[in-house]
Design a protein around this motif. Structure first.
Motif, PDB file in Angstrom:
ATOM      1  N   ALA A  51       0.694  -1.267  -0.104  1.00 33.98           N
ATOM      2  CA  ALA A  51       0.028  -0.155   0.048  1.00 33.98           C
ATOM      3  C   ALA A  51       0.928   1.182   0.089  1.00 33.98           C
ATOM      4  N   GLU A  52       2.029   1.304   0.864  1.00 29.61           N
ATOM      5  CA  GLU A  52       2.552   2.404   0.766  1.00 29.61           C
ATOM      6  C   GLU A  52       3.580   2.554  -0.533  1.00 29.61           C
ATOM      7  N   ALA A  54       2.197   1.861  -3.512  1.00 27.89           N
ATOM      8  CA  ALA A  54       1.315   2.234  -4.427  1.00 27.89           C
ATOM      9  C   ALA A  54       0.875   3.676  -4.171  1.00 27.89           C
ATOM     10  N   ALA A  55       0.913   4.007  -2.904  1.00 26.06           N
ATOM     11  CA  ALA A  55       0.632   5.396  -2.719  1.00 26.06           C
ATOM     12  C   ALA A  55       1.867   6.259  -2.979  1.00 26.06           C
ATOM     13  N   ARG A  56       3.053   5.874  -2.813  1.00 20.85           N
ATOM     14  CA  ARG A  56       4.273   6.576  -3.100  1.00 20.85           C
ATOM     15  C   ARG A  56       4.232   6.781  -4.844  1.00 20.85           C
ATOM     16  N   CYS A  57       4.122   5.595  -5.497  1.00 24.09           N
ATOM     17  CA  CYS A  57       3.928   5.750  -6.972  1.00 24.09           C
ATOM     18  C   CYS A  57       3.033   6.694  -7.466  1.00 24.09           C
ATOM     19  N   GLU A  58       1.753   6.631  -6.775  1.00 25.69           N
ATOM     20  CA  GLU A  58       0.873   7.368  -7.335  1.00 25.69           C
ATOM     21  C   GLU A  58       0.989   8.925  -7.158  1.00 25.69           C
ATOM     22  N   TRP A  59       1.845   9.434  -6.106  1.00 27.75           N
ATOM     23  CA  TRP A  59       2.036  10.623  -5.817  1.00 27.75           C
ATOM     24  C   TRP A  59       3.234  11.228  -6.931  1.00 27.75           C
ATOM     25  N   GLU A  60       4.123  10.248  -7.137  1.00 31.94           N
ATOM     26  CA  GLU A  60       4.974  10.487  -8.276  1.00 31.94           C
ATOM     27  C   GLU A  60       4.412  10.620  -9.635  1.00 31.94           C
ATOM     28  N   HIS A  62       1.173  11.957 -10.137  1.00 35.46           N
ATOM     29  CA  HIS A  62       0.450  13.023 -10.044  1.00 35.46           C
ATOM     30  C   HIS A  62       1.397  14.398 -10.186  1.00 35.46           C
ATOM     31  N   TYR A 180      11.080  -1.272  -2.282  1.00 38.12           N
ATOM     32  CA  TYR A 180      10.283  -2.022  -1.065  1.00 38.12           C
ATOM     33  C   TYR A 180      10.107  -3.528  -1.484  1.00 38.12           C
TER      34      TYR A 180
END
Length: 229
Positions: A51-52, A54-60, A62, A180
């Protein structure tokens, strides 16, 4: 498109110890690995890592889109104008082709002020009249062609920038995924040292943590690669 290689992210000693000696050891003692459901991970600790990631990839993603958006819009505008100009060039060329043909009747016409001219002289005069009528069309055609050339250069420059931005994004999320997965592998080694399992053990059946699917797809900001934002 190949993903550029990048140096691994730092994996500090304290974080390594936490993954191995605290999380991996705790999960092994409590036998927290269970059967895998769908394409998930076999323990809450591994699911938290996923989950972490996925969140970091999505931030990158956006953040890169935020930077790329004005460039994408500008590139799209250039391509739309090029398409419009190309259509106009075809229309003007058709006008030139039609206007360049002098009707036979025009050569046969003998106005009173040309009665003293020979047939060859009258023909030359008709040809000059035709050329004079076509000249503005030719000038318009050349102007459109020059505009297309300028727009093509600007669009190509933007395509290069957008390609670099997307490749850099691919590199970052791939590096994150590798980091990760390295952490996950550390937790798993610690777990299996304390609670060994065979090849069918859930921890040996899990899928490796990986970058999102979009990271291996064509650049979504370039129409030539099949996409858009």
């Amino acid at each position: 498109m190949s993903t550029p290689l990048a140096r691994p992210l730092p994996y500090p000693f304290l974080l390594r110890m936490r993954d191995a000696w605290f999380i991996g050891r705790r999960d092994a003692q409590k036998q927290l690995a269970h059967e895998i459901v769908g394409d998930g991970q076999p323990s809450a600790s591994l699911r938290a890592l996923a989950a972490e990631l996925a969140a970091r990839c999505e931030w990158e993603r956006h953040e890169t889109i935020r930077i790329a958006s004005p460039l994408i819009d500008e590139h799209r505008e250039h391509r739309e104008v090029i398409a419009s100009l190309t259509h106009r060039i075809s229309e003007v060329q058709a006008e030139i082709d039609a206007a360049s043909i002098t009707a036979p009747a025009a050569y046969e016409r003998v106005p009173k002020n040309e009665a003293h001219l020979t047939a060859t002289q009258r023909k030359d005069r008709r040809d000059r009249e035709t050329h004079k009528a076509v000249a503005p069309l030719i000038a318009r055609h050349r102007a459109h062609v020059a505009q297309v050339a300028t727009r093509e250069l600007k669009a190509a420059e933007l395509e290069g920038i957008l390609a670099t931005l997307f490749e850099s994004l691919q590199t970052r999320v791939t590096t994150l995924a590798n980091h990760y997965e390295r952490r996950a592998a550390n937790q798993i080694r610690s777990y299996l040292r304390r609670a060994p399992g065979d090849a069918d053990h859930p921890l040996n059946q899990r899928a490796a943590l990986a970058a999102p699917a979009w990271a291996s797809e064509p650049n979504p900001w370039l129409a030539t690669e099949g996409g858009d934002r």
